[in-house]
Design a protein around this motif. Structure first.
Motif, PDB file in Angstrom:
ATOM      1  N   ASN A 194       6.431   1.841   6.201  1.00 17.21           N
ATOM      2  CA  ASN A 194       7.002   0.530   6.531  1.00 17.21           C
ATOM      3  C   ASN A 194       6.336  -0.621   5.787  1.00 17.21           C
ATOM      4  OD1 ASN A 194       8.852   1.614   8.396  1.00 17.21           O
ATOM      5  ND2 ASN A 194       7.292   1.662  10.003  1.00 17.21           N
ATOM      6  N   GLY A 195       5.143  -0.391   5.280  1.00 17.13           N
ATOM      7  CA  GLY A 195       4.431  -1.454   4.578  1.00 17.13           C
ATOM      8  C   GLY A 195       4.774  -1.467   3.106  1.00 17.13           C
ATOM      9  N   PRO A 196       4.192  -2.395   2.357  1.00 14.89           N
ATOM     10  CA  PRO A 196       4.393  -2.403   0.906  1.00 14.89           C
ATOM     11  C   PRO A 196       3.758  -1.170   0.294  1.00 14.89           C
ATOM     12  CG  PRO A 196       2.625  -3.898   1.505  1.00 14.89           C
ATOM     13  CD  PRO A 196       3.227  -3.431   2.797  1.00 14.89           C
ATOM     14  N   ALA A 197       4.272  -0.731  -0.845  1.00 15.92           N
ATOM     15  CA  ALA A 197       3.664   0.394  -1.552  1.00 15.92           C
ATOM     16  C   ALA A 197       2.236   0.043  -1.929  1.00 15.92           C
ATOM     17  CB  ALA A 197       4.475   0.731  -2.797  1.00 15.92           C
ATOM     18  N   LEU A 198       1.339   0.996  -1.741  1.00 17.93           N
ATOM     19  CA  LEU A 198      -0.079   0.757  -2.058  1.00 17.93           C
ATOM     20  C   LEU A 198      -0.384   1.147  -3.494  1.00 17.93           C
ATOM     21  CD1 LEU A 198      -2.109   2.055   1.040  1.00 17.93           C
ATOM     22  CD2 LEU A 198      -1.945  -0.288   0.210  1.00 17.93           C
ATOM     23  N   ALA A 199      -1.219   0.368  -4.136  1.00 16.28           N
ATOM     24  CA  ALA A 199      -1.752   0.774  -5.431  1.00 16.28           C
ATOM     25  C   ALA A 199      -2.583   2.030  -5.226  1.00 16.28           C
ATOM     26  CB  ALA A 199      -2.604  -0.345  -6.023  1.00 16.28           C
ATOM     27  N   MET A 200      -2.564   2.896  -6.240  1.00 17.00           N
ATOM     28  CA  MET A 200      -3.241   4.180  -6.117  1.00 17.00           C
ATOM     29  C   MET A 200      -4.449   4.256  -7.053  1.00 17.00           C
ATOM     30  SD  MET A 200      -1.267   5.543  -3.850  1.00 17.00           S
ATOM     31  CE  MET A 200      -1.729   7.276  -3.813  1.00 17.00           C
ATOM     32  N   VAL A 201      -5.500   4.852  -6.561  1.00 18.66           N
ATOM     33  CA  VAL A 201      -6.659   5.168  -7.385  1.00 18.66           C
ATOM     34  C   VAL A 201      -6.421   6.489  -8.101  1.00 18.66           C
ATOM     35  CG1 VAL A 201      -9.112   5.795  -7.317  1.00 18.66           C
ATOM     36  CG2 VAL A 201      -8.270   3.853  -5.976  1.00 18.66           C
ATOM     37  N   ASN A 202      -5.813   7.429  -7.400  1.00 21.93           N
ATOM     38  CA  ASN A 202      -5.461   8.726  -7.981  1.00 21.93           C
ATOM     39  C   ASN A 202      -4.145   9.177  -7.365  1.00 21.93           C
ATOM     40  OD1 ASN A 202      -5.239  11.533  -8.603  1.00 21.93           O
ATOM     41  ND2 ASN A 202      -7.443  11.624  -8.985  1.00 21.93           N
ATOM     42  N   SER A 203      -3.053   8.971  -8.090  1.00 26.10           N
ATOM     43  CA  SER A 203      -1.723   9.302  -7.564  1.00 26.10           C
ATOM     44  C   SER A 203      -1.584  10.789  -7.294  1.00 26.10           C
ATOM     45  CB  SER A 203      -0.640   8.862  -8.555  1.00 26.10           C
ATOM     46  OG  SER A 203      -0.707   7.482  -8.806  1.00 26.10           O
ATOM     47  N   ASP A 204      -2.157  11.629  -8.176  1.00 22.43           N
ATOM     48  CA  ASP A 204      -2.017  13.077  -8.025  1.00 22.43           C
ATOM     49  C   ASP A 204      -2.645  13.577  -6.731  1.00 22.43           C
ATOM     50  OD1 ASP A 204      -0.746  13.162 -10.477  1.00 22.43           O
ATOM     51  OD2 ASP A 204      -2.571  13.666 -11.596  1.00 22.43           O
ATOM     52  N   LYS A 205      -3.746  12.950  -6.340  1.00 22.78           N
ATOM     53  CA  LYS A 205      -4.458  13.389  -5.134  1.00 22.78           C
ATOM     54  C   LYS A 205      -4.141  12.529  -3.919  1.00 22.78           C
ATOM     55  CE  LYS A 205      -8.350  15.470  -7.617  1.00 22.78           C
ATOM     56  NZ  LYS A 205      -9.824  15.528  -7.776  1.00 22.78           N
ATOM     57  N   GLY A 206      -3.250  11.548  -4.085  1.00 23.87           N
ATOM     58  CA  GLY A 206      -2.884  10.702  -2.956  1.00 23.87           C
ATOM     59  C   GLY A 206      -3.968   9.751  -2.513  1.00 23.87           C
ATOM     60  N   ILE A 207      -4.871   9.390  -3.414  1.00 26.92           N
ATOM     61  CA  ILE A 207      -5.971   8.483  -3.070  1.00 26.92           C
ATOM     62  C   ILE A 207      -5.503   7.053  -3.293  1.00 26.92           C
ATOM     63  CG2 ILE A 207      -8.370   7.861  -3.493  1.00 26.92           C
ATOM     64  CD1 ILE A 207      -7.956  10.696  -2.425  1.00 26.92           C
ATOM     65  N   THR A 208      -5.384   6.299  -2.225  1.00 27.56           N
ATOM     66  CA  THR A 208      -4.882   4.934  -2.306  1.00 27.56           C
ATOM     67  C   THR A 208      -5.997   3.937  -2.568  1.00 27.56           C
ATOM     68  OG1 THR A 208      -5.192   4.324   0.021  1.00 27.56           O
ATOM     69  CG2 THR A 208      -3.205   5.586  -0.519  1.00 27.56           C
ATOM     70  N   ALA A 255      -2.224 -10.566   6.679  1.00 25.02           N
ATOM     71  CA  ALA A 255      -0.890 -10.263   7.199  1.00 25.02           C
ATOM     72  C   ALA A 255       0.180 -10.897   6.326  1.00 25.02           C
ATOM     73  CB  ALA A 255      -0.774 -10.750   8.643  1.00 25.02           C
ATOM     74  N   ALA A 256      -0.083 -12.117   5.859  1.00 23.50           N
ATOM     75  CA  ALA A 256       0.891 -12.814   5.015  1.00 23.50           C
ATOM     76  C   ALA A 256       1.032 -12.119   3.659  1.00 23.50           C
ATOM     77  CB  ALA A 256       0.458 -14.265   4.820  1.00 23.50           C
ATOM     78  N   GLN A 257      -0.066 -11.607   3.118  1.00 18.33           N
ATOM     79  CA  GLN A 257       0.003 -10.963   1.808  1.00 18.33           C
ATOM     80  C   GLN A 257       0.675  -9.595   1.880  1.00 18.33           C
ATOM     81  OE1 GLN A 257      -0.517 -13.176  -0.440  1.00 18.33           O
ATOM     82  NE2 GLN A 257      -1.270 -14.413   1.285  1.00 18.33           N
ATOM     83  N   ILE A 258       0.468  -8.888   2.972  1.00 19.02           N
ATOM     84  CA  ILE A 258       1.152  -7.604   3.167  1.00 19.02           C
ATOM     85  C   ILE A 258       2.658  -7.835   3.231  1.00 19.02           C
ATOM     86  CG2 ILE A 258       1.510  -5.737   4.837  1.00 19.02           C
ATOM     87  CD1 ILE A 258      -1.561  -6.025   5.442  1.00 19.02           C
ATOM     88  N   LYS A 259       3.050  -8.878   3.953  1.00 15.25           N
ATOM     89  CA  LYS A 259       4.473  -9.239   4.050  1.00 15.25           C
ATOM     90  C   LYS A 259       5.012  -9.668   2.682  1.00 15.25           C
ATOM     91  CE  LYS A 259       7.532 -12.209   6.802  1.00 15.25           C
ATOM     92  NZ  LYS A 259       7.933 -13.445   6.186  1.00 15.25           N
TER      93      LYS A 259
END
Length: 728
Positions: free
Chosen positions: A321-335, A235-239
């Protein structure tokens, strides 16, 4: 006749085998060496696990068990290609494909409702994760970049992202109440048989492991991770990631650590999608959608539910509402949270460091990242490298030194041997390890949901590891550093043994040190910036991390490393490199019939294996060919219509035959000189045939279990080349 076992595995390495193995078998015959195969693919291992339940026509040999026995003998000569260490989603996909092909396999039971379910789950669980390596690795690891590979990397440097002194990228780790901090360790003076039990607060006693045998001199560790503290940490790292404006990513080993890390991954998914699980958690968890198999499994699992739209809206809200997630495949929306096997720490962290310390965001752009590695055992090594790059900039492959590795892994050493001794605890209480005399050897107070594990390290494995380290340091006259932390319980026990066993060897004139991982990393990166080499002598997990981290920075890939495992019984295991990008390679074959997999690792392992088989002249010719292969830049291109894996195999074969034709071994030269002449004469035709095969979709007849005839046709498209090879 000497015999080499060439393993048949998965994905891109498997496809490359359909092309390369006929060449290997043909050339090996000229040196009176037989090259046989054994199927240790995920599909093969699944089928072998159910031999007693399948019809006779569908039964397959248990090749992994056979090779495990062979590895304990002096006759072993095994070439091990990368295989799938399956996560549950991959395992289920493989089961579904096999069922579609008519194999009478049961479904993977998400819930255990009967003894039959328990039996089926146990069989499948034995297949998933790192099921292969602990069985075959009956020796310690000597992994390094061959001189020809290192020189090529210096002359043809791979791209490195620029680092900014203002980079916000960092590693976040627990540092307390995790596996590292809760660890206890003991070395046994005599053989014993232990029991692992849990005593609940109300006095109820549950035996977790009825019999755990240990040998004299063996080290046993026990530790646990507090999931309450894990949840607070997450929770602290997400914040923090939200406040700092960086991507949030998690990096685990959810395939190798197949019990603990999927559970941790589930906590990460539930922490990030906290509001979704607050509203719908009971319903999702009841359906087995607890996040341990990733967000992708949740999204698939809720399809068709009456409240699917509401749950999807809640997920979208958490994403917004959360932090942006790193993506495995941005084109396919795989987070980063979609599939646990997509965020393997030893592959994902070096790739991030190489790319300016950044990962991809949803817009397909690179962005600074908070890399969350919950357990603090080895997280510090990545922070040290990040800090070094932030201060001094990216490394320069043209000038940097190398960090080979001598790794302790024999007899399931250390954490990777903990699967059958890892437990998610159902209630609060005490976990105890008790010896035959009834004495409590190790104990921990735990809470409900905590993850407890024990792991073993055998004395003869440690003794051999120290010997291998000294041998390697002496052979290369390179400083060697044991990455051991005296403040960590397990490492303290190991240090005692290392100090004793070092005295058994001539270390005069050698620079051998013992440093904690963070200090060892700092020393190593300081030296590689000066172009100096340093051997990292590590335990099993750090072996895995370091043999990806440094090669990816030095060479651009870990697939070009030479990995030799001198087996304790006298045989040899020769490993061929990493397979982390293999799924993308297969996808390209299916869509445009181009395989960009680089078989350089196979070439190097094969040379060592041939030498182990006594075929020195053939091995020498192969090494000469491999050096020429690199110098003439015949590695596969990433782009369809250009040289691919099959073309690289042709050029290696031609160079190999030409080198053999010039060998001092008259018999070998006589056998392969005509082959060399034919390959030289037909080079243009063969190249044309190989290139013409590309561009269209390819039918392999499967993914986890391909159709052999169809795959042979795809991977051997040159009739001219095939005729020459088949005539040897």
């Amino acid at each position: 006749m000497a015999r080499i076992i060439y393993t048949y595995t998965d994905e891109a390495p498997m496809l490359a085998t359909h092309s390369f193995l006929p060449i290997v078998q043909a050339f090996a015959k000229t040196a009176d060496v037989e090259v046989a195969t054994r199927d240790i693919s995920l599909a093969g291992r699944i089928l072998a696990a159910f031999n007693d339940l399948l019809p006779a026509a569908q039964q397959v040999p248990d090749a992994l068990a056979e090779l495990g026995d062979l590895a304990k003998t002096a006759e072993a000569n095994i070439i091990k290609l990368p295989n799938i260490s399956a996560s549950v989603p991959q395992l289920k996909a493989a089961i579904a494909e096999l069922q579609e092909k008519g194999f009478e396999l049961p479904d993977y039971p998400d819930e255990i409702e009967s003894d039959a379910d328990k039996d089926v789950r146990a069989r499948y669980d034995a297949v998933k994760g790192s099921a292969v390596n602990p069985v075959l690795r009956e020796g310690n690891s000597d992994r390094r970049a061959p001189k020809a590979v290192k020189e090529y990397a210096k002359a043809h440097p791979h791209t490195m992202g620029e680092w900014s002194a203002e980079s916000k990228t960092n590693v976040a780790t627990m540092g307390a109440d995790d596996f590292a901090s809760n660890e206890k360790s003991v070395t046994f003076d005599a053989a014993d048989e232990l029991v692992i039990r849990h005593r609940a607060a109300d006095g109820t006693e549950t035996v977790l492991r009825e019999s755990l045998k240990v040998l004299s001199g063996e080290i046993l560790d026990a530790t646990f991770m507090s999931v309450a503290r894990l949840d607070d940490f997450l929770a602290a790292q997400i914040k923090r990631a939200k406040e700092e404006g960086v991507l949030f990513s998690v990096h685990l080993k959810a395939t190798m650590m197949k019990v603990s890390d999927p559970i941790i991954f589930g906590h990460v998914v539930r922490a990030y999608f906290a509001e979704t699980f607050k509203k719908f958690g009971a319903e999702l968890i009841a359906a087995g959608l607890n996040g341990e198999n990733g967000l992708g499994a949740v999204l698939t699992g809720i399809q068709g539910w009456e409240n699917e739209a509401e749950i999807r809206a809640a997920i979208d809200s958490d994403l917004a509402n959360g932090p942006a997630l790193a993506m495995v495949n941005s084109d396919k929306g795989i987070t980063n949270l979609h599939v646990p096997s997509d965020v393997i720490v030893d592959a994902s962290m070096p790739a991030m460091i190489r790319s300016s310390g950044q990962m991809w965001n949803a817009a397909g752009a690179q962005q600074d990242t908070l890399a969350v590695i919950p357990d603090s055992s080895y997280a510090s090594i990545y922070q040290v490298v990040i800090d070094d790059c932030r201060k001094h900039g990216a490394y320069d492959p043209r000038t940097m030194g190398t960090v080979p590795n001598v790794g302790l892994m024999a007899k399931k050493a250390e954490e990777y041997g903990s699967h059958d001794k890892t437990f998610k605890l159902e209630s609060a209480g005490v976990v105890e390890v008790v010896n035959q005399a009834g004495e409590v050897v190790l104990s921990h107070e735990v809470a409900a949901g905590d993850i407890w594990r024990a792991c073993q390290t055998k004395d003869d494995a440690v003794r051999d590891w120290v010997k291998l380290a000294v041998t390697r340091a002496r052979a290369s006259l390179t400083p060697a550093v044991f990455w051991l932390d005296s403040s960590r319980a397990h490492d303290a026990e190991l240090i005692k043994k290392v100090e004793v066993y070092l005295a058994d060897h001539d270390t005069d004139g050698l620079d051998i040190q013992i440093l904690a991982p963070a200090a060892a990393t700092a020393l190593s990166v300081e030296r590689i910036r000066r172009g100096e080499d340093t051997i990292s002598v590590t335990g099993n997990v750090l072996r895995d991390y370091n043999t990806d981290l440094f090669p990816i920075l030095e060479l651009g890939t870990s697939a070009k490393m030479l990995s030799v495992v001198p087996l304790l019984a006298g045989g040899g295991l020769f490993e061929t490199g990493a397979g982390g990008s293999a799924p993308k390679h297969v996808e390209q074959v299916v869509t445009e019939n181009h395989l960009r997999w680089d078989s350089l690792g196979e070439f190097m392992a094969l040379a060592e294996s041939l030498r182990h088989a006594g075929a020195d002249s053939l091995a020498d010719a192969l090494e000469t060919a491999t050096a020429r292969f690199l110098n003439e830049n015949k590695s596969p291109s990433r782009k369809a219509g250009e040289l691919d894996n099959r073309g690289s195999h042709f050029w290696l074969t031609r160079f190999w035959a030409e080198a053999a034709a010039e060998s001092n071994d008259a018999e070998l030269a006589a056998k392969l000189a005509p082959v060399a002449e034919q390959l030289v004469a037909d080079s243009e035709t063969i190249e044309t045939e190989l290139l013409q095969a590309q561009g269209e979709a390819a039918d392999l007849g499967g993914y986890y279990r391909v159709d052999a005839a169809k795959t042979d046709a795809v991977m051997r498209p040159s009739a001219t080349f095939n005729k020459i090879i088949d005539s040897i």
